[in-house]
Write a protein that holds these residues in place. Structure first.
Motif, PDB file in Angstrom:
ATOM      1  N   LEU A   1       3.494  20.190   1.649  1.00  0.00           N
ATOM      2  CA  LEU A   1       4.476  19.075   0.985  1.00  0.00           C
ATOM      3  C   LEU A   1       3.937  17.663   1.423  1.00  0.00           C
ATOM      4  O   LEU A   1       3.669  17.475   2.389  1.00  0.00           O
ATOM      5  N   SER A   2       3.441  16.873   0.453  1.00  0.00           N
ATOM      6  CA  SER A   2       3.125  15.441   0.464  1.00  0.00           C
ATOM      7  C   SER A   2       4.204  14.539  -0.137  1.00  0.00           C
ATOM      8  O   SER A   2       4.671  14.730  -1.327  1.00  0.00           O
ATOM      9  N   LEU A   3       4.617  13.728   0.661  1.00  0.00           N
ATOM     10  CA  LEU A   3       5.476  12.679  -0.044  1.00  0.00           C
ATOM     11  C   LEU A   3       4.979  11.319   0.110  1.00  0.00           C
ATOM     12  O   LEU A   3       4.420  10.853   1.105  1.00  0.00           O
TER      13      LEU A   3
ATOM     14  N   ILE B   1       3.944  19.459  -4.178  1.00  0.00           N
ATOM     15  CA  ILE B   1       4.180  20.770  -3.525  1.00  0.00           C
ATOM     16  C   ILE B   1       2.835  21.635  -3.797  1.00  0.00           C
ATOM     17  O   ILE B   1       2.688  22.051  -5.053  1.00  0.00           O
ATOM     18  N   ASN B   2       2.173  22.126  -2.858  1.00  0.00           N
ATOM     19  CA  ASN B   2       1.383  23.229  -3.013  1.00  0.00           C
ATOM     20  C   ASN B   2       1.731  24.528  -2.463  1.00  0.00           C
ATOM     21  O   ASN B   2       1.857  24.637  -1.263  1.00  0.00           O
TER      22      ASN B   2
ATOM     23  N   SER C   1      13.438  27.091   0.523  1.00  0.00           N
ATOM     24  CA  SER C   1      14.501  26.430   1.589  1.00  0.00           C
ATOM     25  C   SER C   1      13.521  25.724   2.537  1.00  0.00           C
ATOM     26  O   SER C   1      13.813  24.627   2.933  1.00  0.00           O
ATOM     27  N   SER C   2      12.359  26.244   2.802  1.00  0.00           N
ATOM     28  CA  SER C   2      11.554  25.522   3.815  1.00  0.00           C
ATOM     29  C   SER C   2      11.064  24.291   3.128  1.00  0.00           C
ATOM     30  O   SER C   2      10.674  23.444   4.073  1.00  0.00           O
ATOM     31  N   ASP C   3      10.290  24.399   1.868  1.00  0.00           N
ATOM     32  CA  ASP C   3       9.899  23.179   1.226  1.00  0.00           C
ATOM     33  C   ASP C   3      11.122  21.948   1.477  1.00  0.00           C
ATOM     34  O   ASP C   3      10.670  20.881   1.720  1.00  0.00           O
ATOM     35  N   ALA C   4      12.336  22.470   1.088  1.00  0.00           N
ATOM     36  CA  ALA C   4      13.463  21.469   1.318  1.00  0.00           C
ATOM     37  C   ALA C   4      13.727  20.994   2.640  1.00  0.00           C
ATOM     38  O   ALA C   4      13.882  19.788   2.963  1.00  0.00           O
ATOM     39  N   ALA C   5      13.537  21.990   3.737  1.00  0.00           N
ATOM     40  CA  ALA C   5      13.587  21.430   5.104  1.00  0.00           C
ATOM     41  C   ALA C   5      12.664  20.376   5.175  1.00  0.00           C
ATOM     42  O   ALA C   5      12.741  19.436   6.079  1.00  0.00           O
ATOM     43  N   ALA C   6      11.255  20.756   4.873  1.00  0.00           N
ATOM     44  CA  ALA C   6      10.087  19.588   5.155  1.00  0.00           C
ATOM     45  C   ALA C   6      10.428  18.403   4.442  1.00  0.00           C
ATOM     46  O   ALA C   6      10.304  17.204   5.156  1.00  0.00           O
ATOM     47  N   ALA C   7      11.244  18.340   3.274  1.00  0.00           N
ATOM     48  CA  ALA C   7      11.443  17.061   2.485  1.00  0.00           C
ATOM     49  C   ALA C   7      12.414  16.326   3.475  1.00  0.00           C
ATOM     50  O   ALA C   7      12.232  15.383   3.553  1.00  0.00           O
ATOM     51  N   PHE C   8      13.694  16.980   3.962  1.00  0.00           N
ATOM     52  CA  PHE C   8      14.415  16.206   4.701  1.00  0.00           C
ATOM     53  C   PHE C   8      13.953  15.708   5.927  1.00  0.00           C
ATOM     54  O   PHE C   8      13.971  14.471   6.210  1.00  0.00           O
ATOM     55  N   VAL C   9      12.984  16.453   6.498  1.00  0.00           N
ATOM     56  CA  VAL C   9      12.189  15.894   7.960  1.00  0.00           C
ATOM     57  C   VAL C   9      11.631  14.955   7.405  1.00  0.00           C
ATOM     58  O   VAL C   9      11.216  13.795   8.286  1.00  0.00           O
ATOM     59  N   GLY C  10      10.685  15.010   6.535  1.00  0.00           N
ATOM     60  CA  GLY C  10       9.643  14.083   5.731  1.00  0.00           C
ATOM     61  C   GLY C  10      10.663  12.732   5.624  1.00  0.00           C
ATOM     62  O   GLY C  10       9.800  11.687   5.926  1.00  0.00           O
TER      63      GLY C  10
ATOM     64  N   MET D   1       1.006  -1.327   0.053  1.00  0.00           N
ATOM     65  CA  MET D   1       0.141   0.135   0.113  1.00  0.00           C
ATOM     66  C   MET D   1       0.879   1.091  -0.020  1.00  0.00           C
ATOM     67  O   MET D   1       1.913   1.252   0.794  1.00  0.00           O
ATOM     68  N   SER D   2       0.515   2.399  -0.689  1.00  0.00           N
ATOM     69  CA  SER D   2       1.407   3.382  -0.869  1.00  0.00           C
ATOM     70  C   SER D   2       1.002   4.402   0.446  1.00  0.00           C
ATOM     71  O   SER D   2      -0.073   4.210   1.041  1.00  0.00           O
ATOM     72  N   GLN D   3       2.336   4.940   1.086  1.00  0.00           N
ATOM     73  CA  GLN D   3       1.986   5.776   2.190  1.00  0.00           C
ATOM     74  C   GLN D   3       2.111   7.335   1.894  1.00  0.00           C
ATOM     75  O   GLN D   3       3.106   7.322   1.282  1.00  0.00           O
ATOM     76  N   THR D   4       1.551   8.196   2.342  1.00  0.00           N
ATOM     77  CA  THR D   4       1.775   9.425   2.129  1.00  0.00           C
ATOM     78  C   THR D   4       1.814  10.430   3.544  1.00  0.00           C
ATOM     79  O   THR D   4       1.053   9.972   4.448  1.00  0.00           O
ATOM     80  N   LEU D   5       2.760  11.034   3.574  1.00  0.00           N
ATOM     81  CA  LEU D   5       3.314  11.764   4.423  1.00  0.00           C
ATOM     82  C   LEU D   5       2.993  13.275   4.179  1.00  0.00           C
ATOM     83  O   LEU D   5       3.551  13.654   3.235  1.00  0.00           O
ATOM     84  N   HIS D   6       1.906  13.820   5.032  1.00  0.00           N
ATOM     85  CA  HIS D   6       1.681  15.139   4.996  1.00  0.00           C
ATOM     86  C   HIS D   6       2.728  16.359   5.729  1.00  0.00           C
ATOM     87  O   HIS D   6       2.700  16.152   7.070  1.00  0.00           O
ATOM     88  N   LEU D   7       3.261  17.304   5.328  1.00  0.00           N
ATOM     89  CA  LEU D   7       3.930  18.525   5.926  1.00  0.00           C
ATOM     90  C   LEU D   7       3.758  19.672   5.786  1.00  0.00           C
ATOM     91  O   LEU D   7       3.054  20.047   4.580  1.00  0.00           O
TER      92      LEU D   7
END
Ligand code: ATP
Length: 307
Positions: A43-45, A91-92, A105-114, A1-7
């Motif tokens: 940001l959703s991964l 990315i919204n 920069s903040s999108d990238a930060a969320a991607a690292f954390v995510g 199942m695909s998993q999505t993380l929302h940040l």
């Protein structure tokens, strides 16, 4: 199942921005007071089996390849932790682009954390910030968030007491600003008016709101106001409408001001919008919660991980 993380990727403003000198390697040594504000991109991964990184963005002019900082943050973590699964990042954007609010920069930060959360990698915040600084000087701060003194090229961070209660009016003029252009045209000499960063740190420690707003200053305005006088006009308008003070954020073009009343900030926003044909305005409060690591992954359409 695909998993999505929302940040949520929050924007910042600079309550104070001083440039000390230009280093031999071309970087500028800065002293800045950073403040995260409650204006964010989403940001959703999502994991998949493609083995690739793919991106979608709601703004057609933004890159969806390795030129996007989100792509590069995901790539760094995938390579360093030998992750073979594919990732789709959606990315919204709501943070104004190329506006001095560290949106990318903040999108990238969320991607690292995510990525850390999604693959349960157990990377400490410190290590994550070390990966981040290689990608962009402001990204470690965007991982840390809150109120902070930022020094060096932006990577030396000292947390500060949170901003006292207030409202930010944020106005993005129709024109954008290139960070590179602003720094390249900055001339530091005896006539440069440097903001009182140490005084602002003391005012934050004393929770003295007017002590903070009285010291707001940004040396980069000397470049941008010369090319775009509207920046000064918007600031004057905000002050006339009751702001404690007003300033350009980062390298612009966003102008923000501080109010004690939300209603007054909203009213001033309407005046600016009509007078300067502004399309993007927001009234938001400071945001001081750090990125938190959560073990629970959401299923599709489930709630948000990161508050
Ligand atoms: P800063 O305050 O850090 O100087 P900024 O607000 O001036 O940032 P950004 O909005 O972060 O500027 O983006 C500047 C440029 O970076 C854009 O023109 C865009 O081409 C590129 N970029 C790469 N990734 C992103 C992203 N995820 N969101 C926005 N811009 C991005």
């Amino acid at each position: 199942m695909s998993q999505t993380l929302h940040l949520k990727a929050y924007a910042k403003v600079n309550l104070g921005l001083d440039v000390i000198r230009r280093r031999e390697d071309g970087y500028h040594e800065v002293r800045m007071i950073m403040q995260t504000v409650r204006l964010f991109d989403r940001l959703s991964l999502t994991k998949n089996q493609s083995g690739q990184i793919t991106l979608s963005v709601n703004l057609p002019y933004l890159p969806v390849n390795e030129k996007n900082l989100v792509y590069r943050a995901i790539d760094i973590i995938r390579k360093n932790y030998h992750i073979s699964e594919g990732i789709h990042a959606d990315i919204n954007k709501r943070i104004p682009v190329a506006a001095g609010m560290a949106g990318g920069s903040s999108d990238a930060a969320a991607a690292f954390v995510g990525m850390n959360q999604m693959f349960d990698l157990g990377i400490s915040q410190e290590t994550l910030m070390e990966y981040a600084v290689g990608l962009g000087a402001d990204i470690p701060y965007c991982i840390m968030r809150g109120t902070a003194l930022s020094e060096g090229i932006g990577e030396k961070l000292t947390p500060l007491p949170p901003m006292p209660d207030c409202w930010f009016l944020i106005v993005k003029p129709v024109f954008s600003m290139s960070t590179r252009f602003v720094y390249e045209n900055l001339r530091l000499d005896e006539s440069t008016c440097h903001p009182d960063i140490d005084g602002m740190v003391a005012a934050l420690k004393n929770q003295d709101l007017t002590g903070i707003t009285d010291r707001m200053g940004n040396v980069l305005e000397q470049v941008t106001q010369e090319h775009f006088p509207q920046i000064r006009e918007i600031k004057d308008c905000m002050r006339q409408e009751g702001a404690l003070n007003a300033l350009m954020s980062g390298s612009g073009s966003t102008v923000f001001s501080i109010f004690t009343s939300r209603k007054a900030a909203e009213a001033a926003g309407r005046v600016c919008r009509d007078r300067f044909q502004i399309k993007q305005t927001a009234v938001v409060c400071p945001f001081n919660k750090p990125h938190v690591r959560s073990r629970i992954l959401s299923r599709p359409n489930r709630g948000e991980q990161q508050k």
